[in-house]
Design a protein around this motif. Structure first.
Motif, PDB file in Angstrom:
ATOM      1  N   GLY A  19       0.807  -1.207   0.000  1.00 35.95           N
ATOM      2  CA  GLY A  19       0.000   0.000   0.000  1.00 35.95           C
ATOM      3  C   GLY A  19       0.839   1.254   0.000  1.00 35.95           C
ATOM      4  N   CYS A  20       1.964   1.214   0.729  1.00 43.15           N
ATOM      5  CA  CYS A  20       2.800   2.406   0.818  1.00 43.15           C
ATOM      6  C   CYS A  20       3.522   2.682  -0.489  1.00 43.15           C
ATOM      7  CB  CYS A  20       3.810   2.255   1.951  1.00 43.15           C
ATOM      8  SG  CYS A  20       3.055   2.370   3.574  1.00 43.15           S
ATOM      9  N   ARG A  21       3.688   1.667  -1.322  1.00 40.96           N
ATOM     10  CA  ARG A  21       4.309   1.943  -2.609  1.00 40.96           C
ATOM     11  C   ARG A  21       3.351   2.704  -3.523  1.00 40.96           C
ATOM     12  NH1 ARG A  21       5.920  -3.541  -1.949  1.00 40.96           N
ATOM     13  NH2 ARG A  21       8.043  -3.602  -1.152  1.00 40.96           N
ATOM     14  N   ARG A  22       2.049   2.532  -3.286  1.00 35.76           N
ATOM     15  CA  ARG A  22       1.098   3.239  -4.123  1.00 35.76           C
ATOM     16  C   ARG A  22       0.962   4.692  -3.703  1.00 35.76           C
ATOM     17  NH1 ARG A  22      -1.688  -1.899  -3.777  1.00 35.76           N
ATOM     18  NH2 ARG A  22      -2.819  -1.192  -1.945  1.00 35.76           N
ATOM     19  N   ARG A  23       1.092   4.962  -2.371  1.00 37.16           N
ATOM     20  CA  ARG A  23       0.988   6.345  -1.907  1.00 37.16           C
ATOM     21  C   ARG A  23       1.319   6.431  -0.439  1.00 37.16           C
ATOM     22  NH1 ARG A  23      -5.505   6.609  -1.565  1.00 37.16           N
ATOM     23  NH2 ARG A  23      -5.671   5.644   0.474  1.00 37.16           N
ATOM     24  N   ARG A  24       1.546   7.633   0.079  1.00 37.90           N
ATOM     25  CA  ARG A  24       1.758   7.883   1.497  1.00 37.90           C
ATOM     26  C   ARG A  24       0.434   8.268   2.123  1.00 37.90           C
ATOM     27  NH1 ARG A  24       6.407   6.120   3.797  1.00 37.90           N
ATOM     28  NH2 ARG A  24       8.033   6.174   2.228  1.00 37.90           N
ATOM     29  N   MET A  25       0.159   7.675   3.294  1.00 34.89           N
ATOM     30  CA  MET A  25      -1.101   7.953   3.936  1.00 34.89           C
ATOM     31  C   MET A  25      -1.120   9.345   4.574  1.00 34.89           C
ATOM     32  SD  MET A  25      -3.064   5.291   3.561  1.00 34.89           S
ATOM     33  CE  MET A  25      -4.215   5.514   4.892  1.00 34.89           C
ATOM     34  N   LEU A  26      -0.012   9.729   5.177  1.00 32.78           N
ATOM     35  CA  LEU A  26       0.096  11.037   5.810  1.00 32.78           C
ATOM     36  C   LEU A  26       1.409  11.670   5.408  1.00 32.78           C
ATOM     37  CD1 LEU A  26      -1.099  10.120   9.403  1.00 32.78           C
ATOM     38  CD2 LEU A  26      -2.430  11.254   7.633  1.00 32.78           C
ATOM     39  N   GLN A  27       1.410  12.957   5.086  1.00 34.86           N
ATOM     40  CA  GLN A  27       2.619  13.601   4.600  1.00 34.86           C
ATOM     41  C   GLN A  27       3.559  13.996   5.728  1.00 34.86           C
ATOM     42  OE1 GLN A  27       1.368  16.856   2.192  1.00 34.86           O
ATOM     43  NE2 GLN A  27       0.643  15.569   0.510  1.00 34.86           N
ATOM     44  N   GLN A  28       3.044  14.467   6.835  1.00 35.97           N
ATOM     45  CA  GLN A  28       3.904  14.970   7.897  1.00 35.97           C
ATOM     46  C   GLN A  28       4.126  13.968   9.011  1.00 35.97           C
ATOM     47  OE1 GLN A  28       5.457  17.777   7.542  1.00 35.97           O
ATOM     48  NE2 GLN A  28       4.419  18.128   5.589  1.00 35.97           N
ATOM     49  N   ALA A  29       3.517  12.810   8.903  1.00 40.72           N
ATOM     50  CA  ALA A  29       3.628  11.813   9.967  1.00 40.72           C
ATOM     51  C   ALA A  29       3.916  10.470   9.325  1.00 40.72           C
ATOM     52  CB  ALA A  29       2.312  11.758  10.762  1.00 40.72           C
ATOM     53  N   PRO A  30       4.355   9.494  10.107  1.00 39.46           N
ATOM     54  CA  PRO A  30       4.585   8.155   9.564  1.00 39.46           C
ATOM     55  C   PRO A  30       3.332   7.644   8.882  1.00 39.46           C
ATOM     56  CG  PRO A  30       5.432   8.309  11.791  1.00 39.46           C
ATOM     57  CD  PRO A  30       4.666   9.576  11.524  1.00 39.46           C
ATOM     58  N   PRO A  31       3.460   6.793   7.873  1.00 47.20           N
ATOM     59  CA  PRO A  31       2.307   6.296   7.137  1.00 47.20           C
ATOM     60  C   PRO A  31       1.294   5.653   8.066  1.00 47.20           C
ATOM     61  CG  PRO A  31       4.356   5.594   6.122  1.00 47.20           C
ATOM     62  CD  PRO A  31       4.713   6.233   7.413  1.00 47.20           C
ATOM     63  N   SER A  32       0.009   5.885   7.771  1.00 46.25           N
ATOM     64  CA  SER A  32      -1.049   5.336   8.595  1.00 46.25           C
ATOM     65  C   SER A  32      -1.139   3.831   8.423  1.00 46.25           C
ATOM     66  CB  SER A  32      -2.378   5.978   8.202  1.00 46.25           C
ATOM     67  OG  SER A  32      -3.428   5.240   8.753  1.00 46.25           O
ATOM     68  N   LEU A  33      -1.531   3.160   9.500  1.00 46.63           N
ATOM     69  CA  LEU A  33      -1.692   1.722   9.416  1.00 46.63           C
ATOM     70  C   LEU A  33      -2.892   1.339   8.574  1.00 46.63           C
ATOM     71  CD1 LEU A  33      -0.948   0.536  13.015  1.00 46.63           C
ATOM     72  CD2 LEU A  33       0.595   0.888  11.107  1.00 46.63           C
ATOM     73  N   SER A  34      -3.692   2.305   8.146  1.00 40.28           N
ATOM     74  CA  SER A  34      -4.880   1.950   7.398  1.00 40.28           C
ATOM     75  C   SER A  34      -4.565   1.371   6.042  1.00 40.28           C
ATOM     76  CB  SER A  34      -5.773   3.175   7.221  1.00 40.28           C
ATOM     77  OG  SER A  34      -5.039   4.210   6.620  1.00 40.28           O
ATOM     78  N   ALA A  35      -3.345   1.574   5.562  1.00 39.21           N
ATOM     79  CA  ALA A  35      -2.967   0.937   4.300  1.00 39.21           C
ATOM     80  C   ALA A  35      -2.467  -0.464   4.548  1.00 39.21           C
ATOM     81  CB  ALA A  35      -1.873   1.745   3.614  1.00 39.21           C
ATOM     82  N   ASP A  36      -2.469  -0.867   5.820  1.00 36.14           N
ATOM     83  CA  ASP A  36      -1.985  -2.192   6.178  1.00 36.14           C
ATOM     84  C   ASP A  36      -3.099  -3.214   6.019  1.00 36.14           C
ATOM     85  OD1 ASP A  36       0.220  -0.821   6.796  1.00 36.14           O
ATOM     86  OD2 ASP A  36      -0.189  -0.718   8.933  1.00 36.14           O
ATOM     87  N   SER A  37      -2.886  -4.387   6.744  1.00 34.07           N
ATOM     88  CA  SER A  37      -3.886  -5.400   6.500  1.00 34.07           C
ATOM     89  C   SER A  37      -4.212  -6.301   7.657  1.00 34.07           C
ATOM     90  CB  SER A  37      -3.432  -6.266   5.358  1.00 34.07           C
ATOM     91  OG  SER A  37      -2.226  -6.817   5.713  1.00 34.07           O
ATOM     92  N   VAL A  38      -5.427  -6.830   7.614  1.00 31.46           N
ATOM     93  CA  VAL A  38      -5.871  -7.832   8.552  1.00 31.46           C
ATOM     94  C   VAL A  38      -7.030  -8.563   7.911  1.00 31.46           C
ATOM     95  CG1 VAL A  38      -6.575  -8.267  10.894  1.00 31.46           C
ATOM     96  CG2 VAL A  38      -5.260  -6.271  10.367  1.00 31.46           C
ATOM     97  N   ALA A  39      -7.527  -9.694   8.537  1.00 28.70           N
ATOM     98  CA  ALA A  39      -8.406 -10.550   7.763  1.00 28.70           C
ATOM     99  C   ALA A  39      -9.857 -10.646   8.170  1.00 28.70           C
ATOM    100  CB  ALA A  39      -7.838 -11.943   7.770  1.00 28.70           C
ATOM    101  N   ILE A  40     -10.719 -11.006   7.171  1.00 30.63           N
ATOM    102  CA  ILE A  40     -12.130 -11.270   7.452  1.00 30.63           C
ATOM    103  C   ILE A  40     -12.586 -12.536   6.748  1.00 30.63           C
ATOM    104  CG2 ILE A  40     -12.980  -9.963   5.522  1.00 30.63           C
ATOM    105  CD1 ILE A  40     -15.446  -9.440   7.074  1.00 30.63           C
ATOM    106  N   LYS A 118     -11.780 -16.991  19.855  1.00 27.16           N
ATOM    107  CA  LYS A 118     -10.921 -18.118  19.528  1.00 27.16           C
ATOM    108  C   LYS A 118     -11.390 -18.884  18.297  1.00 27.16           C
ATOM    109  CE  LYS A 118      -8.977 -22.345  21.361  1.00 27.16           C
ATOM    110  NZ  LYS A 118      -9.129 -23.392  22.380  1.00 27.16           N
ATOM    111  N   ASP A 119     -10.419 -19.098  17.377  1.00 26.71           N
ATOM    112  CA  ASP A 119     -10.626 -19.893  16.168  1.00 26.71           C
ATOM    113  C   ASP A 119     -11.670 -19.308  15.228  1.00 26.71           C
ATOM    114  OD1 ASP A 119      -8.765 -21.674  17.170  1.00 26.71           O
ATOM    115  OD2 ASP A 119     -10.280 -23.009  18.023  1.00 26.71           O
ATOM    116  N   SER A 120     -12.001 -18.022  15.408  1.00 29.09           N
ATOM    117  CA  SER A 120     -13.107 -17.472  14.631  1.00 29.09           C
ATOM    118  C   SER A 120     -12.857 -16.068  14.109  1.00 29.09           C
ATOM    119  CB  SER A 120     -14.382 -17.478  15.487  1.00 29.09           C
ATOM    120  OG  SER A 120     -15.450 -16.893  14.796  1.00 29.09           O
ATOM    121  N   LEU A 121     -12.535 -15.130  14.991  1.00 28.06           N
ATOM    122  CA  LEU A 121     -12.420 -13.723  14.604  1.00 28.06           C
ATOM    123  C   LEU A 121     -11.213 -13.061  15.248  1.00 28.06           C
ATOM    124  CD1 LEU A 121     -16.101 -12.418  15.016  1.00 28.06           C
ATOM    125  CD2 LEU A 121     -14.920 -12.829  12.863  1.00 28.06           C
ATOM    126  N   ILE A 122     -10.566 -12.185  14.495  1.00 25.75           N
ATOM    127  CA  ILE A 122      -9.578 -11.258  15.034  1.00 25.75           C
ATOM    128  C   ILE A 122     -10.004  -9.865  14.603  1.00 25.75           C
ATOM    129  CG2 ILE A 122      -7.164 -10.504  15.012  1.00 25.75           C
ATOM    130  CD1 ILE A 122      -6.393 -13.387  14.308  1.00 25.75           C
TER     131      ILE A 122
END
Length: 301
Positions: A19-40, A118-122
């Protein structure tokens, strides 16, 4: 890893690279974790799955052997082979700090709330600069992440992520990494040997090799090395700061080092992910997993 990366954190970390290769989430701060990932996942999972709690065991001194004899294993190895001290729970909640370091990302001490059925959702929520930047949910087969900064959402599945990163990812690995359990079930035929101050359990599944380093005294998983054989992509996990949690020992600090070759450009990358838990609870009552996609949100490819 036929299965890595913490409260959806491993996925969170992996997806942030692309995600960070496509763009920076925030210009003045470290990239936001929203471009990161988790599962459903889309199919329901049983809410309760019992896991036997192992009896306590302690490794003992090795039996003596002459130079001409083949050294016999320590008696404690047989016990450890059958009983690795794992954490059993119904629901887990945690308040944590997460830091991610890589060549294109530098996130320090973002606040994260984690909930696991447990064994279902994170479920997780990440706050940066005083606002909720991302929310995600992981289930058995798929991933949804809300980018609350840009009103976007992303949907992933584990097979696609595994192909993208040349690393086998799944829900069970993520859950195991969060709580410090073995990422694969222990099978009777698998052997444990002494390795310095650890008991070393080697496991394999498909093209993935796992090396579990288990403490001799407390039988807790202290270190994990995962290698994908064809690509040599590796994940190393180091647990530390073990504290009593109910009747278990829980690692309050986890450090993940991921070295992988990207399918996108063929280059090798390294990502460091550290999680420090401030508060962890194992509870019987459902803590809630609030998650919905607002109608105004745009799906990001």
């Amino acid at each position: 890893m036929n299965k890595v990366l913490l409260p959806g954190l491993l996925l969170l970390s992996l997806l942030s690279s692309e995600g960070c290769r496509r763009r920076r989430m925030l210009q003045q701060a470290p990239p936001s974790l929203s471009a990161d990932s988790v599962a459903i996942a889309r199919k329901p999972i049983p809410r309760d799955t019992a896991v036997a709690r192992p009896d306590s065991a302690r490794a003992t001194a090795p039996a003596s052997a002459s130079a001409a004899e083949t050294p016999r294993p320590r008696p404690g190895i047989e016990e450890a082979r059958a009983n690795v001290a794992e954490i059993d729970f119904k629901y887990l909640t945690a308040r944590s700090k997460v830091s991610i370091k890589s060549q294109d990302e530098n996130t320090d001490n973002a606040n994260m709330n984690i909930r696991v059925r447990k064994d279902s959702l994170i479920w997780f929520s990440v706050q940066k600069l005083g606002i909720e930047a991302a929310r995600g949910i992981a289930t058995r087969d798929s991933i949804i992440i809300l980018d609350k900064i840009h009103s976007e959402y992303s949907v992933y599945d584990f097979p696609s992520l595994s192909r993208q990163f040349n690393f086998d990812l799944n829900f069970d690995l993520l859950q195991a990494l969060i709580v410090g359990n073995l990422p694969l079930p222990k099978r009777p035929a698998q052997k444990i040997k002494n390795e310095r101050d650890y008991l070393l359990l080697r496991q394999s599944e498909g093209k993935v090799m796992l090396e579990n380093y288990i403490g001799e005294e407390d039988r807790k998983l202290k270190k994990l090395m995962v290698t994908e054989q064809p690509t040599k992509n590796t994940l190393r996990l180091d647990y530390a700061d073990f504290k009593a949690l109910n009747s278990f020992l829980f690692p309050y600090t986890s450090l993940i080092t991921l070295d992988y070759k990207s399918n996108a450009d063929g280059q090798f990358y390294q990502k460091l992910l550290q999680i420090r838990h401030n508060k962890v609870e194992l509870v019987d009552k459902d803590p809630g997993f609030p998650f919905s996609i607002p109608p105004k949100y745009t799906r990001r490819p």
